[in-house]
Design a protein around this motif. Sequence first.
Motif, PDB file in Angstrom:
ATOM      1  N   ALA A 123       0.674  16.911  17.246  1.00 37.98           N
ATOM      2  CA  ALA A 123       0.375  15.720  16.449  1.00 37.98           C
ATOM      3  C   ALA A 123      -0.442  14.714  17.255  1.00 37.98           C
ATOM      4  O   ALA A 123      -1.405  14.119  16.745  1.00 37.98           O
ATOM      5  N   VAL A 124      -0.088  14.527  18.529  1.00 40.08           N
ATOM      6  CA  VAL A 124      -0.822  13.583  19.378  1.00 40.08           C
ATOM      7  C   VAL A 124      -2.244  14.067  19.623  1.00 40.08           C
ATOM      8  O   VAL A 124      -3.210  13.292  19.529  1.00 40.08           O
ATOM      9  N   VAL A 125      -2.398  15.358  19.935  1.00 38.96           N
ATOM     10  CA  VAL A 125      -3.732  15.913  20.195  1.00 38.96           C
ATOM     11  C   VAL A 125      -4.616  15.771  18.957  1.00 38.96           C
ATOM     12  O   VAL A 125      -5.779  15.346  19.053  1.00 38.96           O
ATOM     13  N   ILE A 126      -4.089  16.121  17.800  1.00 39.79           N
ATOM     14  CA  ILE A 126      -4.869  16.026  16.560  1.00 39.79           C
ATOM     15  C   ILE A 126      -5.250  14.576  16.277  1.00 39.79           C
ATOM     16  O   ILE A 126      -6.389  14.276  15.882  1.00 39.79           O
ATOM     17  N   SER A 127      -4.321  13.652  16.490  1.00 37.41           N
ATOM     18  CA  SER A 127      -4.610  12.234  16.248  1.00 37.41           C
ATOM     19  C   SER A 127      -5.712  11.728  17.163  1.00 37.41           C
ATOM     20  O   SER A 127      -6.601  10.984  16.728  1.00 37.41           O
ATOM     21  N   LEU A 128      -5.670  12.114  18.432  1.00 34.90           N
ATOM     22  CA  LEU A 128      -6.697  11.680  19.386  1.00 34.90           C
ATOM     23  C   LEU A 128      -8.070  12.240  19.013  1.00 34.90           C
ATOM     24  O   LEU A 128      -9.083  11.534  19.064  1.00 34.90           O
ATOM     25  N   ILE A 129      -8.104  13.518  18.638  1.00 40.50           N
ATOM     26  CA  ILE A 129      -9.373  14.132  18.257  1.00 40.50           C
ATOM     27  C   ILE A 129      -9.926  13.480  16.992  1.00 40.50           C
ATOM     28  O   ILE A 129     -11.128  13.189  16.904  1.00 40.50           O
ATOM     29  N   GLN A 130      -9.062  13.231  16.018  1.00 41.63           N
ATOM     30  CA  GLN A 130      -9.506  12.593  14.781  1.00 41.63           C
ATOM     31  C   GLN A 130     -10.024  11.185  15.048  1.00 41.63           C
ATOM     32  O   GLN A 130     -11.049  10.764  14.479  1.00 41.63           O
ATOM     33  N   PHE A 131      -9.332  10.445  15.901  1.00 43.17           N
ATOM     34  CA  PHE A 131      -9.766   9.082  16.237  1.00 43.17           C
ATOM     35  C   PHE A 131     -11.129   9.103  16.918  1.00 43.17           C
ATOM     36  O   PHE A 131     -12.025   8.311  16.570  1.00 43.17           O
TER      37      PHE A 131
END
Length: 241
Positions: free
Chosen positions: A198-206
Amino acid sequence: MTWNEMQPLLSQACWDTLYMVGWSTLIAVAGGLPLGILLVLTDRGGLLQNVVAQKVIGQVVNIARSMPFIILMVALMGFTRWITGTTIGREAAIVPLAIGAVPFFARLVETAVREVDGGLVEAVQAMGGNTWTIVRKVLVPESLPSLIASTTTTVVALIGYSAMAGTVGAGGLGDIAIRYGYQRFETQLMWITVAILAVVISLIQFAGDYAARSLHRRDGRSGPAPRLRLLKADAAAGETA
């Protein structure tokens, strides 16, 4: 399982996931970008209009996109073994990940390129620009914010696919969640894996959203008229001949 036991497993799994997703993204962009542009160019009214070719390419892309990833992995096992020498591990997982991502990204590219202002294309044609010049000077630069957003979407999808690939021994965070979280009932480790994803996906999306917005703001300040003047200046210098 203690944190000292989990930490090396999670570190290796994170690296394996980033490795698989990174290489798959590069291959997807390299294959999907020209394929998506070709879908636009060969469409009715396009610069390379060829309705038959466009329909054939479109059908191939649609069929590839419609296949569930788990089935695609199984169907490509023979091809994967021929390419990598094995069907297990992160290198083997890259093959179905990339093949599954290419048509997905191609459709996103097609949508992004269709949004480009036709007036700019006509202007470059009037200045004597050929198809390659229009692609290089207009279609790709003008659709770049949307292309970055499309790449972000593809990366996020590939992270999900890579987790699914863990069910067949591909490694990565999905493999940890299955082998330890599900099969060995290490619930804590499974939820830590979910949190990391979840953290990795959020960072990439941001990061992707920020880059796309930055380009949109820059394009909004410049507008089509200044860009057209730049294209005219290139033509006068012989760069668009």
